[in-house]
Design a protein around this motif. Structure first.
Motif, PDB file in Angstrom:
ATOM      1  N   PRO A  44      34.536  26.569  18.683  1.00  0.00           N
ATOM      2  CA  PRO A  44      35.046  27.650  17.828  1.00  0.00           C
ATOM      3  C   PRO A  44      36.181  28.452  18.462  1.00  0.00           C
ATOM      4  CG  PRO A  44      32.645  27.699  17.980  1.00  0.00           C
ATOM      5  CD  PRO A  44      33.131  26.760  19.036  1.00  0.00           C
ATOM      6  N   LYS A  45      36.120  28.628  19.779  1.00  0.00           N
ATOM      7  CA  LYS A  45      37.148  29.363  20.512  1.00  0.00           C
ATOM      8  C   LYS A  45      37.294  28.727  21.889  1.00  0.00           C
ATOM      9  CE  LYS A  45      36.145  33.942  18.480  1.00  0.00           C
ATOM     10  NZ  LYS A  45      35.799  35.359  18.815  1.00  0.00           N
ATOM     11  N   ALA A  46      38.335  29.119  22.599  1.00  0.00           N
ATOM     12  CA  ALA A  46      38.501  28.636  23.972  1.00  0.00           C
ATOM     13  C   ALA A  46      37.291  29.054  24.811  1.00  0.00           C
ATOM     14  CB  ALA A  46      39.779  29.205  24.574  1.00  0.00           C
ATOM     15  N   TRP A  84      34.226  28.240  24.249  1.00  0.00           N
ATOM     16  CA  TRP A  84      32.990  28.202  23.459  1.00  0.00           C
ATOM     17  C   TRP A  84      32.677  26.748  23.097  1.00  0.00           C
ATOM     18  CZ3 TRP A  84      32.064  32.668  19.482  1.00  0.00           C
ATOM     19  CH2 TRP A  84      32.381  33.902  20.073  1.00  0.00           C
ATOM     20  N   ARG A 103      31.022  31.970  26.891  1.00  0.00           N
ATOM     21  CA  ARG A 103      31.276  33.216  26.152  1.00  0.00           C
ATOM     22  C   ARG A 103      30.587  34.437  26.755  1.00  0.00           C
ATOM     23  NH1 ARG A 103      28.852  31.664  20.393  1.00  0.00           N
ATOM     24  NH2 ARG A 103      29.663  29.676  21.161  1.00  0.00           N
TER      25      ARG A 103
END
Length: 498
Positions: free
Chosen positions: A45-47, A49, A112
C-alpha cells in the motif's frame, strides 16, 4: 472413529510462506507422495508497507492441498494428521463470529511501526522487552503490528476488548479455519515471536500486553508444538475429522525437520534471506552478541530453546544480479557464472541491500562491492556475491559459538540456495566444519509433518525420525587456516565500510 480413519497413514504438511503455500504429503517411510506450491499476490500500500489478503492466503492453502491430493492419488480420508508451519511474525486479525478479516494481514517485512519502536526505545523499554522475550525491539515482530491494527481499524480496539475479534499469527488463522472456528490457538514457537510472551514461562505477559496495548481477550491459547488442537470441519477440500496436530514457525520447523534434536545442533535455511538456528537445549541462552533467543519447540512436555541469527539478504542478492543487473537469466545460472573464474580475486561483495541483521544490527548499512579492477568480470562478481552470503553466515556462527559456549560439530543446510554446490563448499571452507545437505531440502514442511505425525502416532519418537534422516551430500572443508584468515580479513574490512 471410522475404519478409514484408523487406516489413514499419510501426513499432510501445510507450509504457508511469504509468497505462496506448499502442501506436502508424506508416507510413514518419509516418502514424498506429493509437493505442490501455489503463489498468491503481494500487496504494497505504501513504501515500507507489506500486506496479504487473508482470503488469498486461505485460497492458496485450499488449492495447494487439493492439487497435492490429486498428485498423490489419495482421498482426504487417507490423511492421518495435518501439520502447519508458517511465516512467523505476520499478524492476522479477524471477527470471531463471521470469520472475516477486519484488515489485510500485516507481513513480517512491514516497517510501518518503526516510529513506535523508536519511541519505545527512547523511553528505555528495550532492556525489559529483551529480558522477557529474548528479542530486540523492532517492527519485524508482531506486537506493534497488532497495536497498529487495533488503533487504525475503526472500532477494532473496542471490539477486541469485548472479545469479538481474534488475533493470531498465520498458524492461528489457518488452524481456526481448518477446525471451523473451534480452535483459537498458537504454539510456543510462534508465540515467542510476538514480543508478548515471557520466554521462560511460555505465557502471555501482562506487562508486555499493557506496554503494547493488547487486550488479553484477543489472544490465542498457547499450546505445545505437537498435540491435537482440533479436527477439520467444513473444509471444502478435506473431510471432517482429520486431526490438526502440529504447529511450528517456519525456521523452527526447519530445525526440527533437519533432526537437530540435540543441544549444539544447528541448521541454516538459505532463502530470500538466511536464517541460522542452533538448538541450545531446555534452558534459554541470552545472547551477548546480537542474536535472538527463541523457543525452538515444545514436544512431550519438554521445551527446547534456540539461538537465532538472520541475514536479511541471501537468495535475494542473486535475484538482484538477475533482475537489476541482468547478468544472468535465471537464479540457477549464478553457479555456472561463478565457476568461470578460479576465485573472486580481491573482489568482496557485502550484501547489505536492506541493512545488516545479526550480529551487526546496522539498518543504515548499504550494499558494497570492493576490490574491482579493469580485469574484474561478471564471473568475479557472481563468485564474490556467493562468498558474501557465506561470510554473513560465518559471522552468525561465530556469534553463536561465543554465546552458547559450544562449537558446531557439523552444519546442516536447506532452502533453495543450498542446492548451489559452490556456495555450500565455500561455506564449509570458511566455517572450517562440514556442511551437510539432506536429500530433501524442503525441510520446513518436513518439520511440520514430523510434529503432526508424532502427535498422531504415525511415528513413535524423535529417535525413529532421526534414524530415517538422510544426508544427501556432505561438503568437507578444504581451505587452509591461513587462507581462511586472509578471506575473513578482507570481509571484515569491507563490512566496516558498508
Amino acid at each position: 472413529m471410522t475404519t478409514s480413519r484408523r487406516l489413514a497413514s499419510y501426513v499432510l504438511a501445510i507450509d504457508q510462506g511469504t509468497t505462496g503455500t506448499t502442501a506436502l504429503i508424506l508416507d510413514q517411510r518419509l516418502g514424498v507422495r506429493a509437493k505442490v506450491n501455489v503463489e498468491f499476490r503481494q500487496i504494497f500500500p505504501k513504501a515500507g508497507w507489506v500486506e496479504h489478503d487473508l482470503d488469498d492466503v486461505w485460497g492458496s492453502v485450499l488449492a495447494a492441498v487439493q492439487k497435492a491430493l490429486r498428485e498423490a492419488g489419495l482421498r482426504g480420508a487417507e490423511i492421518a494428521a495435518i501439520g502447519i508451519t508458517n511465516q512467523r511474525e505476520t499478524v492476522a486479525l479477524w471477527d470471531r463470529r463471521s470469520g472475516k478479516p477486519v484488515h489485510n494481514a500485516i507481513v513480517w517485512q512491514d516497517r510501518r511501526t518503526t516510529e513506535q519502536c523508536v519511541r519505545l526505545k527512547g523511553e528505555g523499554r528495550e532492556e525489559t522487552i529483551r529480558a522477557k522475550t529474548g528479542l530486540v525491539l523492532d517492527p519485524y515482530f508482531s506486537a506493534t503490528k497488532l497495536d497498529w491494527l487495533l488503533e487504525n481499524v475503526r472500532g477494532a480496539r473496542a471490539k477486541a476488548e469485548a472479545g469479538q475479534l481474534a488475533f493470531g499469527t498465520v498458524d492461528s488463522y489457518l488452524t481456526w479455519r481448518l477446525t471451523g472456528g473451534a480452535a483459537h490457538v498458537t504454539d510456543v514457537s510462534n508465540a515467542s515471536r510476538t514480543l508478548l510472551m515471557e520466554l521462560r514461562g511460555c505465557a502471555w505477559d501482562d506487562e508486555l500486553l499493557d506496554l503494547f496495548r493488547v487486550p488479553r481477550e484477543v489472544l490465542p491459547e498457547i499450546r505445545s508444538s505437537s498435540e491435537v488442537y482440533g479436527e477439520t470441519k467444513g473444509v471444502r477440500v478435506l473431510p471432517d475429522g482429520i486431526p490438526v496436530c502440529g504447529i511450528a514457525g517456519d525456521q523452527q520447523a526447519a530445525l526440527f525437520g533437519q533432526a537437530c534434536f540435540a543441544p549444539g545442533d544447528a541448521k541454516c535455511t538459505y532463502g530470500t534471506g538466511a536464517f541460522l538456528l542452533q538448538n541450545v537445549g531446555p534452558e534459554p541462552v541470552v545472547s551477548k552478541h546480537g542474536l535472538l533467543t527463541t523457543v525452538a519447540w515444545r514436544v512431550g512436555g519438554e521445551t527446547h530453546y534456540a539461538l537465532e541469527g538472520s541475514a536479511f539478504i541471501a537468495g535475494a542478492a542473486v535475484q538482484w544480479l538477475r533482475d537489476q543487473l541482468k547478468i544472468i537469466e535465471k537464479a540457477s545460472d549464478v553457479e555456472a557464472l561463478a565457476r568461470t573464474v578460479k576465485d573472486s580475486e580481491d573482489v568482496v561483495f557485502v550484501p547489505a541491500l536492506v541493512g545488516m541483521g545479526a550480529p551487526h544490527w546496522r539498518p543504515g548499512a548499504r550494499g558494497l562491492i570492493s576490490g574491482i579492477t579493469r580485469g574484474t568480470s561478471a564471473g568475479h562478481l557472481a563468485r564474490a556475491l556467493l562468498e558474501g552470503i557465506a561470510f554473513q553466515i560465518h559471522d552468525l556462527v561465530e556469534a553463536m559459538v561465543q554465546d552458547a559456549g559450544r562449537k558446531v560439530p557439523a552444519f546442516r543446510v536447506d532452502g533453495g540456495a543450498s542446492a548451489n554446490d559452490l556456495l555450500m563448499q565455500f561455506q564449509a571452507d570458511i566455517l572450517g566444519v562440514p556442511v551437510e545437505r539432506p536429500r530433501m531440502i524442503e525441510t520446513t514442511a518436513l518439520g511440520a509433518a514430523f510434529l503432526a505425525g508424532l502427535a498422531a502416532g504415525v511415528w513413535s519418537s524423535r529417535e525413529e525420525i532421526a534414524k530415517s534422516f538422510k544426508v544427501g551430500k556432505r561438503f568437507e572443508p578444504k581451505m587452509k587456516q591461513d587462507e581462511r584468515e586472509r578471506h575473513l580479513a578482507k570481509w571484515r574490512r569491507a563490512v566496516q565500510s558498508a
